[in-house]
Design a protein around this motif. Structure first.
Motif, PDB file in Angstrom:
ATOM      1  N   ASN A 194     -27.977 -29.921 -33.654  1.00  0.00           N
ATOM      2  CA  ASN A 194     -27.767 -28.996 -32.535  1.00  0.00           C
ATOM      3  C   ASN A 194     -26.659 -29.526 -31.656  1.00  0.00           C
ATOM      4  N   LEU A 195     -26.720 -30.822 -31.475  1.00  0.00           N
ATOM      5  CA  LEU A 195     -25.774 -31.435 -30.582  1.00  0.00           C
ATOM      6  C   LEU A 195     -25.561 -32.846 -31.095  1.00  0.00           C
ATOM      7  N   PHE A 196     -24.302 -33.205 -31.190  1.00  0.00           N
ATOM      8  CA  PHE A 196     -24.011 -34.557 -31.609  1.00  0.00           C
ATOM      9  C   PHE A 196     -23.008 -35.129 -30.623  1.00  0.00           C
ATOM     10  N   GLY A 197     -23.322 -36.302 -30.132  1.00  0.00           N
ATOM     11  CA  GLY A 197     -22.430 -36.869 -29.131  1.00  0.00           C
ATOM     12  C   GLY A 197     -22.044 -38.285 -29.450  1.00  0.00           C
ATOM     13  N   TYR A 198     -20.890 -38.625 -28.948  1.00  0.00           N
ATOM     14  CA  TYR A 198     -20.443 -39.996 -29.077  1.00  0.00           C
ATOM     15  C   TYR A 198     -20.132 -40.537 -27.694  1.00  0.00           C
ATOM     16  N   GLY A 199     -20.780 -41.604 -27.321  1.00  0.00           N
ATOM     17  CA  GLY A 199     -20.525 -42.192 -26.007  1.00  0.00           C
ATOM     18  C   GLY A 199     -19.878 -43.545 -26.163  1.00  0.00           C
ATOM     19  N   GLU A 200     -18.712 -43.665 -25.558  1.00  0.00           N
ATOM     20  CA  GLU A 200     -18.038 -44.948 -25.644  1.00  0.00           C
ATOM     21  C   GLU A 200     -18.291 -45.718 -24.362  1.00  0.00           C
ATOM     22  N   ILE A 201     -18.867 -46.879 -24.518  1.00  0.00           N
ATOM     23  CA  ILE A 201     -19.274 -47.637 -23.348  1.00  0.00           C
ATOM     24  C   ILE A 201     -18.290 -48.752 -23.088  1.00  0.00           C
ATOM     25  N   LYS A 202     -17.625 -48.642 -22.008  1.00  0.00           N
ATOM     26  CA  LYS A 202     -16.616 -49.626 -21.644  1.00  0.00           C
ATOM     27  C   LYS A 202     -16.825 -50.019 -20.192  1.00  0.00           C
ATOM     28  N   PRO A 203     -17.623 -51.024 -19.966  1.00  0.00           N
ATOM     29  CA  PRO A 203     -17.778 -51.438 -18.568  1.00  0.00           C
ATOM     30  C   PRO A 203     -16.415 -51.821 -18.007  1.00  0.00           C
ATOM     31  N   ALA A 204     -16.218 -51.484 -16.760  1.00  0.00           N
ATOM     32  CA  ALA A 204     -14.925 -51.755 -16.144  1.00  0.00           C
ATOM     33  C   ALA A 204     -14.647 -53.261 -16.207  1.00  0.00           C
ATOM     34  N   GLY A 205     -13.459 -53.585 -16.532  1.00  0.00           N
ATOM     35  CA  GLY A 205     -13.066 -54.987 -16.550  1.00  0.00           C
ATOM     36  C   GLY A 205     -13.403 -55.697 -17.845  1.00  0.00           C
ATOM     37  N   GLY A 206     -14.074 -54.983 -18.764  1.00  0.00           N
ATOM     38  CA  GLY A 206     -14.431 -55.614 -20.029  1.00  0.00           C
ATOM     39  C   GLY A 206     -13.213 -55.781 -20.939  1.00  0.00           C
ATOM     40  N   VAL A 207     -13.292 -56.737 -21.797  1.00  0.00           N
ATOM     41  CA  VAL A 207     -12.199 -56.937 -22.749  1.00  0.00           C
ATOM     42  C   VAL A 207     -12.641 -56.378 -24.081  1.00  0.00           C
ATOM     43  N   SER A 208     -11.766 -55.676 -24.744  1.00  0.00           N
ATOM     44  CA  SER A 208     -12.177 -55.160 -26.041  1.00  0.00           C
ATOM     45  C   SER A 208     -11.066 -55.315 -27.065  1.00  0.00           C
ATOM     46  N   TRP A 209     -11.478 -55.394 -28.296  1.00  0.00           N
ATOM     47  CA  TRP A 209     -10.522 -55.482 -29.386  1.00  0.00           C
ATOM     48  C   TRP A 209     -10.657 -54.241 -30.232  1.00  0.00           C
ATOM     49  N   GLY A 210      -9.801 -54.133 -31.219  1.00  0.00           N
ATOM     50  CA  GLY A 210      -9.950 -53.046 -32.173  1.00  0.00           C
ATOM     51  C   GLY A 210      -9.414 -51.741 -31.616  1.00  0.00           C
TER      52      GLY A 210
END
Lengths: 487, 420
Positions: free
Chosen positions: B352-368
């Protein structure tokens, strides 16, 4: 602590107190005492002692706060609750000791005498106040029950009216002039002004155009009764809305003298309860408890102002000056000639004039009054009552007591630009308004006036105008010259 | 003449209860205030992951009564201990910027009330905020769970088992009454001179036989009565790779919590599935899902594949309303992206509903590679991506997510093809 007395005991003591009251010449309304428990007392306090009062959620809030403070022991319940009515009604807490009951009754008679004789209470019509409040309550309940108005409609108006209730004329003893009289006065002033200048040999043609005062101004003189102004000049208000504004205004007027005479009135009641208690030949245990309780009530509260303490100190000072020395209150009885002088003061003074007339440097030092100003997040003492500063500390105190704690704001124009915009002007006396509260209150004014409203005041040393209309709030500040950087 | 004493009367309800109406109204106002601040309340850690009956203590800022008052930075006069000197510090002013309220004494302070609400109530308030009626108008996918019949009126033909005996008997009585009247009238016509026929003694004459006629018979009419069952499953997919720290998991959990509460409100029967993935995906229980730390890289496709497998084996979309939501921090192996997108499309087909939530806390470092921009390529109406960076984001983003649900027409056909 069990109650070691009966109603009979109270009546016996009351009879003896009343004997003293008459002996000392206090002129009181008939007195009624109601014995109540602490919940009933909280209820009485919530509605300022009124046996019937109109409903509004703010009283629920007030009750919850009182009860929380009481439950957590932050604040006890005052020993007495007394209302200015004829007959005078006071509550006695059932759980209090006999000593406290006697003390409270004596104290209540002091207030009773003050209510009846002080000039600020002249307009309160104490004999009808209970029925008037009852009638207000009945009317408001009938509006709440009216399906075309309902609770939300009533609350909308009451919330806004409560925000402005204390914005009214400060001295009810001065008669308010009608518009015709105001015009006469304006013309008379202009005329005498013109004559003065003619007498000074000036040519009228060259002087400023003062001989034709603007008699079409609306309102002619600044109007401090904001609620009544809105009631009378917003043509779109319905009858019930007008009635609500009237009720809120009338109730504020009734309570105004009590705000105006907090210090002098409490001091008076303390002075007389001490006098009565000392003349009663109390059994020694009761007398000891009385001394403890009395000192609790009239002790100074560091960092704050205790009206009981200051009021009593001033009355004692008046007495001391008359006698030439301080009296030993527990031994020597008061003399009638002093009494006459004091009775006169209790008739004609209120807190501001009382302090101005009788607060001298010595009393201020005794009370250790000081002025503090905020500095880097701390309150720092800036002035104490020394030779150089005591007058300015005293004046600062005068400025803050009674209605001095409420900013003076008046309607100065009810028809700005011919667009029926309402202009309120804050009479700036060095104290700035709390901005957030001013904004929200202005919104309430807008709700009642129904058209654009403006407030002129000073903020951060700049002339600032808040205006509120259907698009919301806007603020304009005229920066003083000092704000511009000089090159 | 002394004073009048009114003795204590404990039962004086006028006295003791006079504040109750105003207190009640004040509480209502506080509740409204709570509703307005629901986003703050939800972002408080304490409410997530509790049973529906548990009581939550919620602090509510008191309702202010505004007036014109002086600001707190004006000098004030006060009393000292007797030895006050200029320059002494006598107290702290309130923090600037927090609130401009005055120092203790003559000005209204900031008062807080603590109210007890059950989680159930809180959820109710939350969804009042969402204007749920809108959402409910959306037809839900329902399945026939029960097929029975219900009586509805009568008819003249039918089988013996459905005979309505009462109605039939009544019809006979009516008919007999009419019949007798007619008989009597006929007799009077035939013998007008005889005033009254001699009454026949009751015991002598057996009551005249009056059998049921075919016209008397009535049979129950039946209507089919179908009961519908609405089932929903919430599939929580979460990246549990090394880069998902406690804070990120907490944000994900808040979101899943809201989604579950919401779905539970709409459907009679709701199930939860938890899929944790790093490079491989596993179905786990709730506790492991949120608490078991993982390490390693991320293959989002593995999680989606697992979700599809579970849907195929247990939650046929013709019988189940499927809500899937995936929380990740957006780090994915580059090679995995095309497969991920393909599987996401497939999930859209059966959810019915499909969601994608990207969680990026402010100030976090991420790769990829953050997945958000890749997901922009998917144009399914029931697909939504959102970015969450702080606790305060959770509620507004959730509302936005559901507004997507409001707009999309319900999935009704069975497009899903089990063979893949």
């Amino acid at each position: 602590m069990g109650r070691s007395y009966t109603l009979d005991d109270l009546q016996k003591w009351e009879a003896r107190i009343y004997e003293k009251v008459q002996e000392f010449g206090l002129k009181c309304y008939p007195q009624e005492f109601e014995i109540c428990d602490h919940v009933q007392m909280l209820g009485m306090m919530t509605y300022s002692g009124m046996p019937s009062h109109y409903p509004h959620w703010s009283y629920g809030k007030s009750f919850e706060r009182l009860k929380t403070l009481y439950d957590y022991g932050v604040q006890g319940i005052p020993y007495e609750m007394v209302i200015n009515s004829d007959p005078c009604i006071a509550g006695l807490m059932r759980d209090n000791s006999l000593c406290l009951q006697i003390l409270t009754m004596a104290h209540v008679y002091g207030h009773n005498d003050f209510f009846r004789n002080n000039f600020t209470f002249d307009h309160t019509q104490a004999s009808t106040v209970i029925t008037r409040f009852k009638s207000h309550a009945d009317r408001i309940r009938s509006y709440v029950e009216d399906p075309s108005i309902g609770q939300d409609g009533v609350e909308r108006v009451l919330d806004a009216a409560h925000a402005l209730s204390l914005q009214c004329r400060r001295n009810q003893a001065i008669r308010r002039l009608g518009r015709a009289e105001q015009i006469d006065r304006l013309l008379a002033e202009a005329e005498s002004d013109r004559r003065d200048r003619v007498a000074l040999g000036q040519k009228t043609a060259n002087g400023p155009a003062a001989e034709h005062p603007d008699i079409h101004k609306f309102p002619l003189e600044p109007e401090e009764n904001i609620l009544l102004f809105i009631r009378d000049f917003n043509p779109r208000l319905t009858e019930w809305e007008k009635d609500l504004l009237t009720i809120v205004h009338e109730q504020a007027l009734y309570f105004q003298p009590q705000i105006e005479t907090k210090i002098i009135n409490e001091g008076w009641a303390c002075y007389w309860h001490r006098e009565i208690m000392n003349s009663l030949d109390l059994p020694s245990d009761i007398h000891m408890e009385f001394l403890v309780r009395h000192n609790q009530v009239v002790r100074p509260i560091p960092g704050d102002i205790n009206p009981y303490n200051i009021g009593l100190a001033l009355w004692d000072r008046i007495e001391e000056k008359e006698l030439g020395e301080a009296r030993n209150h527990s031994e020597d009885r008061q003399t009638p000639d002093i009494r006459k002088k004091m009775f006169e003061i209790r008739e004609v003074d209120r807190d501001t004039s009382f302090i101005r007339r009788f607060m001298d440097r010595e009393t201020m030092e005794r009370l250790d009054l000081f002025e503090a100003a905020p500095q880097h997040g701390d309150w720092v003492i800036s002035k104490v009552a020394d030779e150089e500063n005591w007058r300015s500390v005293r004046d600062m105190l005068i400025q803050s007591v009674g209605l001095g704690g409420i900013p003076r704001i008046a309607v100065t124009d009810g028809d700005v630009d011919g667009a029926r915009t309402l202009l309120l002007t804050h009479e700036f006396d060095g104290r700035e308004l709390e901005a957030k509260y001013a904004e929200k209150t202005l919104e309430h004014v807008y709700q009642l006036w129904g058209r654009k409203v403006m407030l002129e005041t000073r903020m951060n040393d700049n002339e600032t105008t808040y205006s509120f209309d259907d698009s919301g709030l806007s603020i304009t500040a005229e920066f003083g010259e000092a704000q511009y950087p000089s090159f | 003449m002394g004073a009048v004493f009114r003795p204590y009367s404990p039962s004086d309800s006028l006295q003791s209860d006079r504040t109750s109406g105003d207190r009640q109204r004040h509480r209502e106002k506080l509740r409204e205030a709570l509703k307005r601040n629901i986003a703050d309340v939800i972002s408080e850690q304490s409410i997530i992951g509790r049973g529906p009956d548990s009581i939550v203590k919620v602090p509510i800022r008191g309702i202010k009564e505004y007036r014109f008052v002086y600001g707190s930075n004006n000098p004030q006069v006060a009393q000292g201990n007797g030895d006050s000197e200029p320059g002494q510090i006598v107290g702290k002013t309130r923090q600037q910027g927090k609130s401009g309220d005055g120092k203790a004494g003559n000005q209204p302070g900031e008062d807080y009330y603590e109210t007890d609400v059950t989680l159930e109530e809180l959820v109710e308030i939350m969804f009042e905020d969402l204007e749920l009626p809108d959402l409910e108008s959306k037809p839900l996918r329902q399945i026939e769970s029960d097929y029975t019949h219900k009586r509805s009126g009568t008819k003249q033909v039918g089988i013996r088992a459905h005979l309505d005996k009462k109605k039939t008997a009544k019809n006979r009585i009516k008919r007999r009454f009419v019949h007798e009247k007619i008989e009597r009238a006929r007799q009077q016509d035939a013998a007008p001179l005889t005033p009254e026929p001699p009454p026949v003694p009751a015991d002598e004459q057996e009551e005249a036989r009056f059998p049921f006629s075919q016209r008397d018979f009535r049979y129950h009419r039946h209507k089919p009565d179908i009961r519908y069952e609405s089932n929903a499953v919430v599939i929580c997919i979460m990246d549990t790779s090394g880069s998902m720290n406690v804070m990120k998991k907490y944000l994900a959990r808040s979101f899943f919590f809201l989604l579950y509460q919401f779905v539970r409100l709409k459907y009679r029967h709701t199930e939860l599935v938890f899929i944790a993935h790093d490079t491989r995906a596993r179905e786990v229980n709730e506790d492991d899902f949120f608490h078991r730390g993982e390490s390693g890289g991320t293959m989002i496709s593995s999680g989606y594949q697992k979700a599809l497998d579970i849907i195929r084996s247990r939650y046929d979309p013709s019988l189940w309303n499927v809500y899937a939501f995936h929380c990740s921090d957006g780090d994915n192996f580059q090679e995995d992206i095309p497969k991920t997108l393909k599987l996401a499309q497939e999930l859209c087909q059966c959810c019915n509903l499909f969601g994608y939530g990207e969680i990026k806390p402010a100030g976090g470092v991420s790769w990829g590679t953050p997945m958000l921009k890749y997901f922009d390529e998917i144009n399914e109406p029931n697909f939504e991506t959102l970015g969450i960076s702080s606790k305060a984001d959770v509620w507004p983003k959730f509302k936005a997510f559901l507004s997507r649900d409001k707009q999309t027409p319900a999935y009704t056909g069975n497009i899903f093809d089990p063979t893949g």
